[in-house]
Design a protein around this motif. Sequence first.
Motif, PDB file in Angstrom:
ATOM      1  N   SER A 144      -4.742  -0.590  -2.037  1.00 18.06           N
ATOM      2  CA  SER A 144      -5.231   0.706  -1.563  1.00 18.06           C
ATOM      3  C   SER A 144      -6.139   0.500  -0.356  1.00 18.06           C
ATOM      4  N   ILE A 145      -5.923   1.309   0.654  1.00 19.88           N
ATOM      5  CA  ILE A 145      -6.820   1.329   1.812  1.00 19.88           C
ATOM      6  C   ILE A 145      -7.908   2.377   1.583  1.00 19.88           C
ATOM      7  N   LYS A 146      -7.509   3.521   1.022  1.00 12.81           N
ATOM      8  CA  LYS A 146      -8.468   4.621   0.876  1.00 12.81           C
ATOM      9  C   LYS A 146      -9.579   4.315  -0.127  1.00 12.81           C
ATOM     10  N   VAL A 148       0.881  -1.168   0.000  1.00 13.29           N
ATOM     11  CA  VAL A 148       0.000   0.000   0.000  1.00 13.29           C
ATOM     12  C   VAL A 148       0.916   1.214   0.000  1.00 13.29           C
ATOM     13  N   HIS A 149       0.990   1.912  -1.133  1.00 14.27           N
ATOM     14  CA  HIS A 149       1.827   3.107  -1.221  1.00 14.27           C
ATOM     15  C   HIS A 149       1.263   4.166  -0.280  1.00 14.27           C
ATOM     16  N   ILE A 150       2.107   5.061   0.217  1.00 12.89           N
ATOM     17  CA  ILE A 150       1.686   6.104   1.159  1.00 12.89           C
ATOM     18  C   ILE A 150       0.522   6.935   0.607  1.00 12.89           C
ATOM     19  N   SER A 151       0.470   7.104  -0.706  1.00  8.38           N
ATOM     20  CA  SER A 151      -0.604   7.897  -1.318  1.00  8.38           C
ATOM     21  C   SER A 151      -1.937   7.155  -1.325  1.00  8.38           C
ATOM     22  N   GLU A 152      -1.918   5.846  -1.045  1.00 12.33           N
ATOM     23  CA  GLU A 152      -3.148   5.046  -1.034  1.00 12.33           C
ATOM     24  C   GLU A 152      -3.583   4.675   0.382  1.00 12.33           C
ATOM     25  N   ILE A 153      -2.947   5.268   1.399  1.00  7.06           N
ATOM     26  CA  ILE A 153      -3.300   4.981   2.794  1.00  7.06           C
ATOM     27  C   ILE A 153      -4.594   5.703   3.167  1.00  7.06           C
ATOM     28  N   SER A 154      -4.688   6.983   2.821  1.00 13.30           N
ATOM     29  CA  SER A 154      -5.821   7.800   3.245  1.00 13.30           C
ATOM     30  C   SER A 154      -6.106   8.877   2.216  1.00 13.30           C
ATOM     31  N   SER A 204     -15.060  10.623   0.900  1.00 15.64           N
ATOM     32  CA  SER A 204     -14.467  11.501  -0.096  1.00 15.64           C
ATOM     33  C   SER A 204     -13.427  12.404   0.550  1.00 15.64           C
ATOM     34  N   ARG A 205     -12.578  12.923  -0.260  1.00 11.38           N
ATOM     35  CA  ARG A 205     -11.522  13.804   0.225  1.00 11.38           C
ATOM     36  C   ARG A 205     -12.135  15.104   0.727  1.00 11.38           C
ATOM     37  N   GLN A 206     -11.642  15.590   1.852  1.00  6.01           N
ATOM     38  CA  GLN A 206     -12.131  16.834   2.417  1.00  6.01           C
ATOM     39  C   GLN A 206     -10.986  17.817   2.564  1.00  6.01           C
ATOM     40  N   ASN A 207     -11.325  19.071   2.600  1.00  2.62           N
ATOM     41  CA  ASN A 207     -10.330  20.108   2.776  1.00  2.62           C
ATOM     42  C   ASN A 207      -9.936  20.162   4.246  1.00  2.62           C
TER      43      ASN A 207
END
Length: 130
Positions: free
Chosen positions: A73-75, A33-39, A81-84
């Motif tokens: 991928s975990i996320k 799981v690449h760091i970009s796919e954690i959350s 969804s992605r939030q600000n």
Amino acid sequence: MEHKINDIVLGEVSGIQPYGAFMRLENGEQGLVHISEISSYFVKNIHDHVNVGQKIKVKIIDILEDKQLYRLSIKQVGTRSRQNVRQLKSPYNAKKRYKIPLDQQDFTPLQDKLEEWIEEETMKINNEVK
């Protein structure tokens, strides 16, 4: 390789590196799981999100046949969804603001003052031109 892309499987974190987390799947196969796919949020430290030995559902997003390794991928497992993040930390978010429905909003005070404001601004413009 037993699984296909888009399969959701259970994996156990077998190791953590600064760039991602290694997972051992139920059938013994390995994945990363690449760091970009954690959350969906920014991940500065992977240890804040996963621990060695933790069991997590992951989605298979790619298969590297030559390395016998799954890209995971975990996320993408959740529907969040992605939030600000700035909005989340904002003091305005601490309290929910009461919103007045449009049919109950009253702009009469603004309407009453509008002509007066237009007249004042027109006079200012005329005085500047002279």
